[in-house]
Design a protein around this motif. Structure first.
Motif, PDB file in Angstrom:
ATOM      1  N   THR A  22      58.483  92.621  37.555  1.00 31.70           N
ATOM      2  CA  THR A  22      57.436  91.726  37.059  1.00 31.70           C
ATOM      3  C   THR A  22      56.036  92.140  37.470  1.00 31.70           C
ATOM      4  O   THR A  22      55.061  91.633  36.916  1.00 31.70           O
ATOM      5  CB  THR A  22      57.683  90.290  37.548  1.00 31.70           C
ATOM      6  N   ASP A  23      55.896  93.042  38.438  1.00 33.45           N
ATOM      7  CA  ASP A  23      54.565  93.460  38.873  1.00 33.45           C
ATOM      8  C   ASP A  23      54.683  94.738  39.682  1.00 33.45           C
ATOM      9  O   ASP A  23      55.757  95.097  40.151  1.00 33.45           O
ATOM     10  CB  ASP A  23      53.907  92.361  39.722  1.00 33.45           C
ATOM     11  N   GLY A  24      53.543  95.414  39.851  1.00 31.74           N
ATOM     12  CA  GLY A  24      53.527  96.639  40.631  1.00 31.74           C
ATOM     13  C   GLY A  24      53.846  97.865  39.798  1.00 31.74           C
ATOM     14  O   GLY A  24      54.047  97.788  38.588  1.00 31.74           O
ATOM     15  N   PRO A  25      53.928  99.035  40.445  1.00 35.41           N
ATOM     16  CA  PRO A  25      54.053 100.303  39.717  1.00 35.41           C
ATOM     17  C   PRO A  25      55.452 100.691  39.298  1.00 35.41           C
ATOM     18  O   PRO A  25      55.630 101.695  38.612  1.00 35.41           O
ATOM     19  CB  PRO A  25      53.518 101.310  40.738  1.00 35.41           C
ATOM     20  N   ALA A  26      56.473  99.937  39.722  1.00 29.59           N
ATOM     21  CA  ALA A  26      57.844 100.302  39.326  1.00 29.59           C
ATOM     22  C   ALA A  26      57.962 100.330  37.811  1.00 29.59           C
ATOM     23  O   ALA A  26      57.487  99.414  37.133  1.00 29.59           O
ATOM     24  CB  ALA A  26      58.854  99.323  39.918  1.00 29.59           C
ATOM     25  N   PRO A  27      58.576 101.354  37.253  1.00 24.44           N
ATOM     26  CA  PRO A  27      58.644 101.480  35.790  1.00 24.44           C
ATOM     27  C   PRO A  27      59.666 100.578  35.123  1.00 24.44           C
ATOM     28  O   PRO A  27      59.619 100.369  33.918  1.00 24.44           O
ATOM     29  CB  PRO A  27      59.016 102.953  35.584  1.00 24.44           C
ATOM     30  N   ARG A  28      60.606 100.026  35.893  1.00 25.80           N
ATOM     31  CA  ARG A  28      61.679  99.242  35.291  1.00 25.80           C
ATOM     32  C   ARG A  28      62.417  98.498  36.400  1.00 25.80           C
ATOM     33  O   ARG A  28      62.173  98.705  37.584  1.00 25.80           O
ATOM     34  CB  ARG A  28      62.655 100.158  34.548  1.00 25.80           C
TER      35      ARG A  28
END
Length: 287
Positions: free
Chosen positions: A60-66
């Motif tokens: 839902t937020d931050g740099p994680a792609p998935r």
């Protein structure tokens, strides 16, 4: 942090994210055909990898792609275990016979469940991810739970099989002291990792929210049991090990009731299960 010590420093400013990707995210700019070509060039056919659809807790937020991949659960004689896909032999065009772990139409949900769901962040090389690994699939408590999971440190020992009876107070559990109480009871565990050095880290939550959602959701009804749900606890950004209601610093980002990765502030919602697609990395060739 539980199980894996992360090599990246804690950052408090979201503008200071490390720029870059690893694993399957590195192929994000490659089309499906190109990704398949890369897979075939780096691994023998049948060693896994390629475009994969899976179920995840939503990023839902931050740099994680998935999102991070869910692990379907089943309970056997009061003990909690992860479902492993069906191990079967498949003959290749070359005449070679290989083993794969894949269940098509998992419990009549229409979704194919495969070990490729977990093939990223180096996990694709872990011994426990081999289709025929000599493992029993029961979740076992981690030896070093976060301090906020005091109940786990006091009442269990590393390597003990996770028991339903350990979570009897899940509906009103207040123990972590982080965020809102009554959302569920957490634990950290390993999966398919007995007597190996590279352990697969898992987050387990027993929650009345999951239990209620499963009454009206075909996938959750098939993949959770008695309010238990689990996921591979490897952040899809830089492979750190996040935590649910385990870090006070999560409150700085409004994530005290969410899964929070302190390394680069990625946030996931454990109560939002979504279908996603990514390029799974191939498993190493068998020796």
């Amino acid at each position: 942090m539980p199980e894996d010590e992360d090599k990246y420093p804690v950052e408090s400013d979201r503008r200071r994210f490390v720029k870059g990707v690893v694993g399957s995210a590195a192929l994000a700019g490659v089309g499906t055909t190109g990704a398949a070509a890369i897979d075939s060039a780096t691994s023998r056919a049948g060693a896994g990898g390629g475009t994969t659809t899976y179920m995840a807790i939503e990023n839902t937020d931050g740099p994680a792609p998935r999102g991070m991949p869910q692990i379907p659960i089943e309970i056997e004689d009061g003990q909690v275990k992860g479902v492993w896909p069906e191990v079967q032999e498949r003959e290749l065009d070359s005449g070679e016979t290989i083993q794969v772990a894949e269940t098509t139409n998992f419990k009549d949900t229409g979704l194919t469940y495969t070990n490729r769901w977990f093939q990223y962040c180096g996990v694709q090389s872990y011994p426990g991810l081999a289709p025929d690994a000599d493992q029993d699939n029961f979740f076992r408590y981690s030896a070093s739970p976060p301090p906020s999971y005091g109940w786990q440190g006091e009442e269990t020992s590393g390597g003990d099989i996770v028991e339903v009876a350990d979570f009897e107070d899940y509906e009103d559990y207040e123990g972590t002291g982080i965020g809102q109480g009554g959302l569920g009871k957490p634990a950290v565990a390993t999966w398919r990792s007995q007597d190996v050095d590279s352990v697969i880290p898992v987050q387990i939550i027993r929650s009345p929210i999951i239990e209620e959602m499963a009454q009206d959701d075909e996938w959750l009804a098939a993949s959770t049991d008695q309010g238990f749900m689990a996921y591979l606890n490897k952040c899809t950004h830089f492979c750190c090990v996040p935590g649910w209601k385990s870090l006070e610093s999560a409150a700085q980002f409004g994530a005290e009731d969410e899964v929070y990765c302190q390394c680069h502030q990625s946030i996931y919602d454990p109560f939002s299960l979504v279908e996603r697609t990514f390029t799974a990395l191939p498993r190493p060739e068998d020796d």
